[in-house]
Every structure is written in structure tokens, then in C-alpha cells.
Design a protein around this motif. Structure first.
Motif, PDB file in Angstrom:
ATOM      1  N   GLN A   1       0.636  -0.991   0.163  1.00 22.65           N
ATOM      2  CA  GLN A   1       0.471   0.333   0.171  1.00 22.65           C
ATOM      3  C   GLN A   1       0.721   0.982  -0.070  1.00 22.65           C
ATOM      4  O   GLN A   1       0.698   2.504  -0.576  1.00 22.65           O
ATOM      5  CB  GLN A   1      -0.955   0.221   1.205  1.00 22.65           C
ATOM      6  CG  GLN A   1      -1.904   1.553   1.175  1.00 22.65           C
ATOM      7  CD  GLN A   1      -2.663   1.039   3.043  1.00 22.65           C
ATOM      8  OE1 GLN A   1      -2.429   0.542   3.151  1.00 22.65           O
ATOM      9  NE2 GLN A   1      -3.858   2.065   3.011  1.00 22.65           N
ATOM     10  N   GLU A   2       1.472   0.943   0.616  1.00 21.98           N
ATOM     11  CA  GLU A   2       2.819   2.146   0.729  1.00 21.98           C
ATOM     12  C   GLU A   2       3.809   2.600  -0.212  1.00 21.98           C
ATOM     13  O   GLU A   2       5.019   3.203   0.060  1.00 21.98           O
ATOM     14  CB  GLU A   2       3.511   2.250   1.774  1.00 21.98           C
ATOM     15  CG  GLU A   2       2.245   2.614   3.007  1.00 21.98           C
ATOM     16  CD  GLU A   2       2.395   4.387   3.245  1.00 21.98           C
ATOM     17  OE1 GLU A   2       2.312   4.937   3.261  1.00 21.98           O
ATOM     18  OE2 GLU A   2       0.736   3.705   3.678  1.00 21.98           O
ATOM     19  N   CYS A   3       2.983   1.226  -2.193  1.00 22.31           N
ATOM     20  CA  CYS A   3       4.416   1.590  -2.489  1.00 22.31           C
ATOM     21  C   CYS A   3       5.400   1.583  -2.429  1.00 22.31           C
ATOM     22  O   CYS A   3       6.675   1.541  -3.178  1.00 22.31           O
ATOM     23  CB  CYS A   3       4.267   2.898  -3.494  1.00 22.31           C
ATOM     24  SG  CYS A   3       2.859   2.842  -4.120  1.00 22.31           S
ATOM     25  N   LYS A   4       6.446   0.966  -0.885  1.00 28.82           N
ATOM     26  CA  LYS A   4       7.156  -0.165  -0.855  1.00 28.82           C
ATOM     27  C   LYS A   4       7.827  -1.456  -1.231  1.00 28.82           C
ATOM     28  O   LYS A   4       9.032  -1.557  -1.697  1.00 28.82           O
ATOM     29  CB  LYS A   4       8.209   0.054   0.904  1.00 28.82           C
ATOM     30  CG  LYS A   4       7.163   1.246   1.399  1.00 28.82           C
ATOM     31  CD  LYS A   4       8.411   2.206   0.160  1.00 28.82           C
ATOM     32  CE  LYS A   4       8.644   3.650   2.153  1.00 28.82           C
ATOM     33  NZ  LYS A   4       8.651   4.958   1.723  1.00 28.82           N
ATOM     34  N   LEU A   5       6.759  -1.795  -1.651  1.00 25.83           N
ATOM     35  CA  LEU A   5       6.756  -3.594  -2.615  1.00 25.83           C
ATOM     36  C   LEU A   5       6.421  -3.372  -3.918  1.00 25.83           C
ATOM     37  O   LEU A   5       5.150  -2.922  -3.419  1.00 25.83           O
ATOM     38  CB  LEU A   5       6.781  -4.314  -1.855  1.00 25.83           C
ATOM     39  CG  LEU A   5       6.975  -4.388  -0.648  1.00 25.83           C
ATOM     40  CD1 LEU A   5       6.526  -6.294  -0.218  1.00 25.83           C
ATOM     41  CD2 LEU A   5       8.605  -5.441  -1.396  1.00 25.83           C
ATOM     42  N   VAL A   6       7.357  -2.865  -5.090  1.00 22.65           N
ATOM     43  CA  VAL A   6       6.260  -2.714  -6.107  1.00 22.65           C
ATOM     44  C   VAL A   6       6.719  -3.586  -6.959  1.00 22.65           C
ATOM     45  O   VAL A   6       5.981  -4.031  -8.373  1.00 22.65           O
ATOM     46  CB  VAL A   6       6.356  -1.513  -7.379  1.00 22.65           C
ATOM     47  CG1 VAL A   6       6.056  -0.280  -5.802  1.00 22.65           C
ATOM     48  CG2 VAL A   6       7.837  -1.127  -7.015  1.00 22.65           C
ATOM     49  N   ALA A   7       8.244  -4.378  -7.010  1.00 25.52           N
ATOM     50  CA  ALA A   7       8.184  -5.611  -8.180  1.00 25.52           C
ATOM     51  C   ALA A   7       7.305  -6.793  -8.094  1.00 25.52           C
ATOM     52  O   ALA A   7       7.589  -7.189  -6.920  1.00 25.52           O
ATOM     53  CB  ALA A   7       9.461  -5.796  -8.494  1.00 25.52           C
ATOM     54  N   GLY A   8       6.817  -6.966  -8.989  1.00 27.46           N
ATOM     55  CA  GLY A   8       6.081  -8.718  -8.892  1.00 27.46           C
ATOM     56  C   GLY A   8       4.875  -8.999  -8.304  1.00 27.46           C
ATOM     57  O   GLY A   8       4.443  -9.536  -8.442  1.00 27.46           O
ATOM     58  N   ILE A   9       4.552  -7.852  -7.952  1.00 22.60           N
ATOM     59  CA  ILE A   9       3.072  -7.502  -7.325  1.00 22.60           C
ATOM     60  C   ILE A   9       1.525  -7.887  -8.559  1.00 22.60           C
ATOM     61  O   ILE A   9       1.881  -6.651  -9.686  1.00 22.60           O
ATOM     62  CB  ILE A   9       2.551  -5.843  -6.735  1.00 22.60           C
ATOM     63  CG1 ILE A   9       3.799  -5.898  -5.758  1.00 22.60           C
ATOM     64  CG2 ILE A   9       1.183  -6.177  -6.293  1.00 22.60           C
ATOM     65  CD1 ILE A   9       3.473  -6.999  -4.549  1.00 22.60           C
TER      66      ILE A   9
END
Length: 178
Positions: free
Chosen positions: A36-44
Motif C-alpha cells: 500500500q505504501e508502494c515500498k514493494l512494487v516489483a512482482g505485484i
């Protein structure tokens, strides 16, 4: 980057957040927050219902999660520090206005002091403290230079009420708009 063309639900290359959390050692809640905080974006990738799935090649390690959380914590501390500095400036302005009132009790009230009094009166109303008999600060920026003795007495009651109310209230950092 989100993969819009793929339905991750039926694809074995994508893991639910629960499965990904087991692999990296964190809860689903932590993974959800990081997405949600865009700290994990790769592979979502998301299902049609909006549920997030994580590609198995992009599941972060525990050390990566720990580094991201440490970075977020430091950013939060920086925001709090900035808010505290702003609050200190506002408190100093109210102190200056109080000093001016002590030096000249019949003079006009400073804008910062009136705003602080307004804030405390609003807080007392929210908390159910104080009664109708308490004088209300004007807060409209009007100059008190030529006021009646009655208005001067009301102003002094307001300042006295501000002092009493300030003893029992702590102004939140988010309310540095005094």
C-alpha cells in the motif's frame, strides 16, 4: 510493477500474501502495508477483486523487509521532528504575545495568543470542560485598542482561562497551526 494482463489466482508463479509472508518471515499485514505504501512494487499482480499476489521471484528477504521498515521508521521520525520544530516556533510566538500582555495588560492581544485561546476553547468544548459563563476569545483579528472596560475584563478572563486550560492540555504536533 503491477501485471495487469495476468490473473495471479490460477498462476503457480504467484503467491498469496500469506504464502509470501511465510517465505520471508513477516505477517500478511506487513506485506499489505508495504504494498500500500508502494515500498514493494516489483512482482505485484492483483486479481480482478483487487487482492495482491506476489511473484515468487520477487518475494523479499527478511533483511530487505527489515531495511524497508527501518527506512519507513526514519522517515516517520523526520516528520515528527519537523512537526516539533514547527510547534516550537508557534509556542515561542505565543510566549512572545504573553510577554507583551504582561508588559501592557490593557494593550491588544497578539494573534498567536488569540489563536491559542481559540484552540483551547475548542478543545474544552470537545472534552466537555468549561461552561457558558467562560468568556470566548474573539479570534477574528480585531484590534482591542479601544475597548470597553467590560470587553477588557472579558479579555482578561479569556487570558486567565487560557492559562488554566494550558496547564491541563498538551497540544499535539499535528496541531501546530496555532
Amino acid at each position: 510493477m503491477e501485471h495487469a494482463d495476468i490473473d495471479p489466482k490460477d498462476n503457480p508463479e504467484y503467491l498469496t500474501l500469506s504464502q509470501a509472508g511465510k517465505e520471508c518471515g513477516v505477517s500478511v499485514t506487513v506485506l499489505r502495508e508495504l504494498i500500500q505504501e508502494c515500498k514493494l512494487v516489483a512482482g505485484i499482480a492483483r486479481t480482478k477483486n483487487g487482492h495482491a499476489y506476489l511473484h515468487r521471484d520477487h518475494v523479499p528477504s527478511w533483511s530487505q523487509i527489515e531495511a524497508i521498515l527501518a527506512q519507513m521508521y526514519l522517515q516517520q521520525l523526520a516528520r515528527v521532528e519537523k512537526a516539533m520544530k514547527n510547534l516550537e516556533v508557534e509556542v515561542e510566538a505565543v510566549r512572545f504575545d504573553l510577554s507583551e500582555v504582561h508588559a501592557d495588560p490593557d494593550g491588544p492581544l497578539g494573534d498567536d495568543l488569540r489563536a491559542a485561546a481559540d484552540l483551547l476553547v475548542r478543545r474544552e468544548r470537545q472534552d466537555g470542560v468549561g461552561g457558558d459563563e467562560q468568556a470566548q476569545p474573539r479570534g477574528d483579528g480585531a484590534d482591542f485598542g479601544e475597548e470597553s472596560p467590560r470587553r477588557r475584563a472579558q479579555r482578561r478572563v479569556t487570558v486567565a482561562g487560557l492559562a488554566v486550560a494550558a496547564e491541563g492540555h498538551v497540544i499535539d504536533a499535528g496541531e501546530s497551526h496555532i
